[in-house]
Design an enzyme around this catalytic site. Sequence first.
Site, mmCIF file in Angstrom:
data_model
loop_
_atom_site.group_PDB
_atom_site.id
_atom_site.type_symbol
_atom_site.label_atom_id
_atom_site.label_comp_id
_atom_site.label_asym_id
_atom_site.label_seq_id
_atom_site.Cartn_x
_atom_site.Cartn_y
_atom_site.Cartn_z
ATOM 1 N N HIS A 58 0.839 -1.204 0.000
ATOM 2 C CA HIS A 58 0.000 0.000 0.000
ATOM 3 C C HIS A 58 0.879 1.260 0.000
ATOM 4 O O HIS A 58 0.631 2.201 -0.764
ATOM 5 C CB HIS A 58 -0.915 -0.019 1.234
ATOM 6 N N GLU A 59 1.912 1.254 0.833
ATOM 7 C CA GLU A 59 2.790 2.437 0.909
ATOM 8 C C GLU A 59 3.580 2.622 -0.386
ATOM 9 O O GLU A 59 3.781 3.743 -0.853
ATOM 10 C CB GLU A 59 3.742 2.317 2.116
ATOM 11 N N HIS A 61 1.512 4.264 -2.936
ATOM 12 C CA HIS A 61 1.454 5.724 -2.766
ATOM 13 C C HIS A 61 2.629 6.394 -3.495
ATOM 14 O O HIS A 61 2.469 7.437 -4.130
ATOM 15 C CB HIS A 61 1.528 6.099 -1.281
ATOM 16 N N GLU A 99 -6.441 6.779 -1.426
ATOM 17 C CA GLU A 99 -6.292 5.665 -0.478
ATOM 18 C C GLU A 99 -6.902 4.389 -1.065
ATOM 19 O O GLU A 99 -6.324 3.315 -0.974
ATOM 20 C CB GLU A 99 -6.962 6.006 0.853
#
Lengths: 77, 274
Positions: free
Chosen positions: B135-136, B139, B203
């Site tokens: 997930h990071e 980003h 997100e």
Amino acid sequence: MTEVRTLLAAVLGVLLGVLCLLAPGAVVRTQTLGRRPDGRGGEYGSDAVPTRWRRLVQALGGGCLLLGLYFGYTAVG
Amino acid sequence: MRHVGLKARMAVVGSILFAFYAVAAVVVMGIFDWPLALVLLGSVLFVGVQYKLGKWMALRSVGAEDLTEERAPDLHYRVESLARDMGIDKPRLMIARMGVPNAFAVGRKGAGTVVVSEELLRTLDDDEVEGVLAHELAHIANRDVVMMVLGQGVASIVAIVAQWAVLLTGDNDIADFFLAIVVGQLTQMLVMLFVFAISRYREYVADSDAAAEIGSGEPLARALEKISRGAEGRESAVDDQAAALCIFDDRGGLANLLSTHPPVEKRIERLRSR
């Protein structure tokens, strides 16, 4: 003109004060998004704001509300 | 075409932010008699300093230190593999003691940094940590950090200009100073509403990318579930007095509008329904 601006200061001051009192987290996020990491003081996956920051914003909001009311009094009264 | 929904939303929000910025730029050119080139240069410098300072402060604020390959070879291997699959350079991996399970990314593609907290590594299983890392990395791959800095930069510039416009057109009495500060704050909040909206959508996109990368949304969903369940227990022990007044912070549609993240339950639901 001065009276109109004083009245505007009163109305917007009360609005900002109420916002700070009722949504202090949002006020903090407005300043911190893109400047501080997500979820500082909170958990992963949340955008929680530490309680002491919320309290500080609420205190400032209280001050803002009082000033707004004072300017409203001087403009109308 | 990848992320059509994100691109469409970015086009809309980008146009709105540009409109705000354009008005601010015209006001500066009118009041201070600055040429356009100087306004643009000033804006780029302002956002550039915010980006550099923001990254440095983010790492410093949590006391992040390098997580060496010798200390966590497995984690490094997973980050390297995920970064390769996502088509980005392997980010710098750092660790911090944050008091809560947390992780965040700073920087841009090619110069990214991912920070994980010791508490997160202790709380989650290996596959859940991988979900969080994916997930990071998403980003960073989607340039989310840069976009948020840019959004914040535009909001700050518009707010500063609004503040000065009020100050310079007033009589310099105490009500004018107060009005200038209030107008600046409210303007910034108004612009940030649009940045919040795009942040929430980003997100979801990062969640979806992470799930696609590791082949399932379940590990990240479990990680979010585990962390939020742990948080519930802690929060009930913390003071509810301050929270009681914050009626727009914690519940209702307005709370969502003022959030940078979507509700965790919705993210979990979406991850599981993939």
